[in-house]
Design a protein around this motif. Sequence first.
Motif, mmCIF file in Angstrom:
data_model
loop_
_atom_site.group_PDB
_atom_site.id
_atom_site.type_symbol
_atom_site.label_atom_id
_atom_site.label_comp_id
_atom_site.label_asym_id
_atom_site.label_seq_id
_atom_site.Cartn_x
_atom_site.Cartn_y
_atom_site.Cartn_z
ATOM 1 N N LEU A 130 0.813 -1.211 0.000
ATOM 2 C CA LEU A 130 0.000 0.000 0.000
ATOM 3 C C LEU A 130 0.851 1.268 0.000
ATOM 4 C CD1 LEU A 130 -3.009 0.733 0.061
ATOM 5 C CD2 LEU A 130 -2.869 0.782 2.563
ATOM 6 N N TYR A 131 2.058 1.166 0.571
ATOM 7 C CA TYR A 131 2.854 2.375 0.745
ATOM 8 C C TYR A 131 4.211 2.252 0.054
ATOM 9 C CZ TYR A 131 -0.661 3.372 4.299
ATOM 10 O OH TYR A 131 -1.846 3.585 4.956
ATOM 11 N N LEU A 132 4.190 2.220 -1.259
ATOM 12 C CA LEU A 132 5.405 2.313 -2.064
ATOM 13 C C LEU A 132 5.271 3.533 -2.962
ATOM 14 C CD1 LEU A 132 6.247 -1.367 -3.097
ATOM 15 C CD2 LEU A 132 7.170 0.000 -1.209
ATOM 16 N N PHE A 133 6.295 4.380 -2.991
ATOM 17 C CA PHE A 133 6.206 5.658 -3.682
ATOM 18 C C PHE A 133 7.319 5.779 -4.718
ATOM 19 C CE2 PHE A 133 4.744 6.076 0.704
ATOM 20 C CZ PHE A 133 3.422 6.451 0.485
ATOM 21 N N LYS A 134 6.980 6.408 -5.856
ATOM 22 C CA LYS A 134 7.950 6.555 -6.943
ATOM 23 C C LYS A 134 8.921 7.694 -6.689
ATOM 24 C CE LYS A 134 4.903 4.666 -10.514
ATOM 25 N NZ LYS A 134 4.209 4.933 -11.816
ATOM 26 N N ASP A 135 8.459 8.732 -6.003
ATOM 27 C CA ASP A 135 9.330 9.877 -5.756
ATOM 28 C C ASP A 135 9.023 10.448 -4.385
ATOM 29 O OD1 ASP A 135 7.062 11.781 -6.085
ATOM 30 O OD2 ASP A 135 7.241 11.204 -8.197
ATOM 31 N N GLU A 136 9.898 11.337 -3.914
ATOM 32 C CA GLU A 136 9.797 11.877 -2.557
ATOM 33 C C GLU A 136 8.545 12.724 -2.377
ATOM 34 O OE1 GLU A 136 12.543 14.397 0.654
ATOM 35 O OE2 GLU A 136 13.349 13.755 -1.301
ATOM 36 N N SER A 201 22.142 2.941 -5.520
ATOM 37 C CA SER A 201 21.421 4.224 -5.586
ATOM 38 C C SER A 201 19.981 4.099 -5.102
ATOM 39 C CB SER A 201 21.432 4.756 -7.024
ATOM 40 O OG SER A 201 20.841 3.806 -7.912
ATOM 41 N N GLY A 202 19.416 2.899 -5.170
ATOM 42 C CA GLY A 202 18.063 2.667 -4.686
ATOM 43 C C GLY A 202 18.042 1.441 -3.794
ATOM 44 N N TRP A 203 16.877 0.800 -3.734
ATOM 45 C CA TRP A 203 16.763 -0.409 -2.914
ATOM 46 C C TRP A 203 17.391 -1.587 -3.618
ATOM 47 C CZ3 TRP A 203 12.858 -4.596 -3.459
ATOM 48 C CH2 TRP A 203 12.972 -5.546 -2.437
ATOM 49 N N LEU A 204 18.203 -2.350 -2.917
ATOM 50 C CA LEU A 204 18.784 -3.583 -3.437
ATOM 51 C C LEU A 204 18.055 -4.753 -2.805
ATOM 52 C CD1 LEU A 204 20.944 -5.154 -5.026
ATOM 53 C CD2 LEU A 204 22.436 -4.945 -3.020
ATOM 54 N N ASP A 205 17.386 -5.547 -3.619
ATOM 55 C CA ASP A 205 16.648 -6.715 -3.130
ATOM 56 C C ASP A 205 17.648 -7.835 -2.859
ATOM 57 O OD1 ASP A 205 14.939 -8.748 -2.531
ATOM 58 O OD2 ASP A 205 13.687 -8.551 -4.333
ATOM 59 N N LEU A 206 17.951 -8.052 -1.590
ATOM 60 C CA LEU A 206 18.955 -9.050 -1.225
ATOM 61 C C LEU A 206 18.491 -10.470 -1.517
ATOM 62 C CD1 LEU A 206 20.169 -7.533 2.180
ATOM 63 C CD2 LEU A 206 21.205 -7.288 -0.076
ATOM 64 N N ARG A 207 17.201 -10.665 -1.771
ATOM 65 C CA ARG A 207 16.716 -12.005 -2.108
ATOM 66 C C ARG A 207 17.327 -12.502 -3.418
ATOM 67 N NH1 ARG A 207 10.456 -11.214 -2.394
ATOM 68 N NH2 ARG A 207 11.225 -9.332 -3.447
ATOM 69 N N THR A 208 17.737 -11.573 -4.274
ATOM 70 C CA THR A 208 18.241 -11.960 -5.598
ATOM 71 C C THR A 208 19.698 -12.398 -5.564
ATOM 72 O OG1 THR A 208 18.909 -9.680 -6.106
ATOM 73 C CG2 THR A 208 16.644 -10.333 -6.666
ATOM 74 N N LEU A 209 20.357 -12.225 -4.416
ATOM 75 C CA LEU A 209 21.777 -12.569 -4.314
ATOM 76 C C LEU A 209 21.934 -13.770 -3.384
ATOM 77 C CD1 LEU A 209 23.222 -8.957 -3.880
ATOM 78 C CD2 LEU A 209 23.009 -10.277 -5.990
ATOM 79 N N HIS A 254 13.200 2.013 2.212
ATOM 80 C CA HIS A 254 13.981 2.598 1.121
ATOM 81 C C HIS A 254 13.110 3.432 0.181
ATOM 82 C CE1 HIS A 254 17.250 -0.094 2.393
ATOM 83 N NE2 HIS A 254 18.034 0.683 1.690
ATOM 84 N N ASN A 255 11.894 3.781 0.606
ATOM 85 C CA ASN A 255 11.079 4.710 -0.158
ATOM 86 C C ASN A 255 11.817 6.034 -0.301
ATOM 87 O OD1 ASN A 255 8.414 3.895 -1.140
ATOM 88 N ND2 ASN A 255 8.001 3.329 1.003
ATOM 89 N N PRO A 256 11.649 6.729 -1.442
ATOM 90 C CA PRO A 256 12.353 8.008 -1.646
ATOM 91 C C PRO A 256 12.036 9.008 -0.535
ATOM 92 C CG PRO A 256 11.352 7.260 -3.697
ATOM 93 C CD PRO A 256 10.840 6.351 -2.618
ATOM 94 N N GLY A 257 13.097 9.555 0.049
ATOM 95 C CA GLY A 257 12.952 10.597 1.067
ATOM 96 C C GLY A 257 12.764 10.092 2.479
ATOM 97 N N PHE A 258 12.504 8.797 2.667
ATOM 98 C CA PHE A 258 12.269 8.283 4.013
ATOM 99 C C PHE A 258 13.505 8.443 4.902
ATOM 100 C CE2 PHE A 258 8.366 5.271 4.008
ATOM 101 C CZ PHE A 258 7.618 6.234 3.356
ATOM 102 N N GLN A 259 14.657 8.136 4.367
ATOM 103 C CA GLN A 259 15.864 8.222 5.191
ATOM 104 C C GLN A 259 16.154 9.651 5.605
ATOM 105 O OE1 GLN A 259 19.259 5.976 3.956
ATOM 106 N NE2 GLN A 259 18.043 4.272 3.157
#
Length: 715
Positions: A130-136, A201-209, A254-259
């Motif tokens: 429900l709470y994933l955002f494309k930009d800040e 630069s963005g979120w790295l999905d560690l499941r893929t490694l 890792h949503n934009p601007g959250f950190q």
Amino acid sequence: MLVMIMTGCTDTSWNNPNPPEQPGETVYYGSFSTRLQHLDPVRSYSAEEALFIDQIYEAPYRYHFLKRPYVLEPALAKGMPEVSYLDKHLKPVPRDSSQPAYSVYIITLKPNIRYQPHPALAKDEQDNALYLFKDESSALQYKTLYDFPQSGTRELIAADFAYGIKRLADPKNKSPLLGFLSNYIVGMEDFSKTVMAQDRSGWLDLRTLPLEGVEVVDKYTLAIRIKGLYPQFRYWLAMHFFAPMPWEADRFYHNPGFQNRNMTVDWYPIGTGAFMMTRNDPNSGITLERNPNYRTDLFPSEGAPGDKEKGFLTDAGKPMPFIDRATFRLEKESLPQWSKFMQGWYDRSGDDGANISSSNFDRAFTVSGNGVDLSQEMLDRGITVSTELKPSIYYYGFNMKDPVVGGTTEAKRKLRQAISIAINTEEFLEIFANGRGQAAQGPIPPGIPGYVEGKAGINPYIYDWVDGRPQRKSVEQAKRLLAEAGYPNGRDKNTGQPLILYLDTTGGDAGPIADWRRRQFEKIGIQLEYRTSDYVRFKEKMRNGNTQMFGWGWLADYPDPENFLFLLDGSQTSENCQCDGANTSNYDNPAFNLLFQQMKAMDNSPEREALLARMVEMVRKDAPWFSGYHTKEYYLNNSWVSNVKRHGIAKDTFKYLRLDTAERSQRQVQWNTPVVWPLIAGLAGTAIIIFPAIRAYRRRQTQTINKSTSQRGNG
């Protein structure tokens, strides 16, 4: 009227600093003294932070609350891990074969364990986050985690543990255990390098490694493969570093601007524990509330001898937690913390390991030949005490590479032994710690396998056994050893120059403790000088081995002698490990090192006990440490708090606490009845002073009016 309003219009104390409670709610009130830095379970290595982290997060295993010695038991896991062994070709081999190349820990989870409510797990009707955002700019309305109107949950699965371990291996998270665990978990070092090579630069999905040593066998089963034999690994599986982490939470934060708004897992945790964090203001206070999704968890029905008589089994078999909310206030100074405890606003004297300060100790306790007892004031209030001889050691160390105090010759050993005798640890504890400690007889503290009680357990180089207790050898014996070391009366026998030794410290060279240390060395003719520096510079000295003598300490991570003896393992010196070595004294005895490698690969057994005895004897004889002690801490509990048994290692103990809130309210009113007679007396005195002035003023006004009226009549 003012007095009546202040004292008569409420049934609670008007000076109550705590927020109002909801009807029927059970709230615990506590404090912490250090501002928190990290709440991410892979980052925090702080006992103060563990006070909160360990209530929120859970590991596969935990420690039994009551049993002593400390005993591991399943937490999120269904049972204790199944361990198998492999050769270098990954073929199964028996445990007692020649050294296996690998150990495999199989962990099976309990089903139907759910995460606390969290917006990271909130889903829409199509089962999308429900709470994933494309930009800040799309998320500017969300300033804190508590601004999200919806939350969700899901079941804990084995993949969450795998994701948590991968986060631990991600160098970006700066886990303090990354270097250590890379020596054990297969492929962790390579995984870290792979992660660092990715676009961050963005979120790295560690499941893929893939991480070679961690395998998700099925929904509820995880396999961890480590190098060689290391039975102590099971203890690490009880630490919050191995708590599960849902990948959705990592993605959410890792949503934009959250950190930029400090919305991170380091600030807002998400776990499966008994409590969840609902307020985080580290400059003011923190609030934990009961996790509504917490599984059925029953209070233990067995414990150590005497626990039943002490009332620790009264709640046996009852579901936990017993409190609905825990509110903690930041108290940087001990005086206001103590005052609020004595007024009943805090339930216990300290929660984050803050011991009772020396200034308050004399009020709380009386010290006699029979030991330490509660003062009459505390007894009259119904206050109880919880004591804990912590599995810890604090010591002064010699730099074994130093040309004066270091070395392995008999003369150098006698010099160190002479100093060890002269520094009267018992006197130090009595003067500066109110007797809250026990002089160390070796590197292993009480409660840990390898520690030996009584005459058989004393350090014979420093103590004699006299009248049923250890007695420090005489100063004359220390002087004889010093002369045999080549320093009669504290002077070099060849040059006649006085022996001057240097203690590196951050505490300065003045004050009662500094003067006491000087006097201890002066007893045998040695001059002590201080080399003071700030903590950063001091750490650099320790890391580079540029010290002569220093003070240090260690608190157990887990209840095994390996966790203390590794502080003396030659591979842990800064030179040998090319790291911030744990062996700060640079002790490097080949015989000790060999036994250490054998001992750490063994389970507890008579054979292991024999190896431990040999290792302890080596350390006593070589004396790389001196004037060590184990701390004994005292915590006070108000009468309405029960299940207060302290645990030397585990911090997840708030779910066991029970409160009698009715008694607390009664005591708070009793202890905080406002003293209003000074106010009444002040008002009366003011009235006495003002009333004549008012009468005189009115008389003057009347005279003026009469005079004016008379003049008009005459006119």
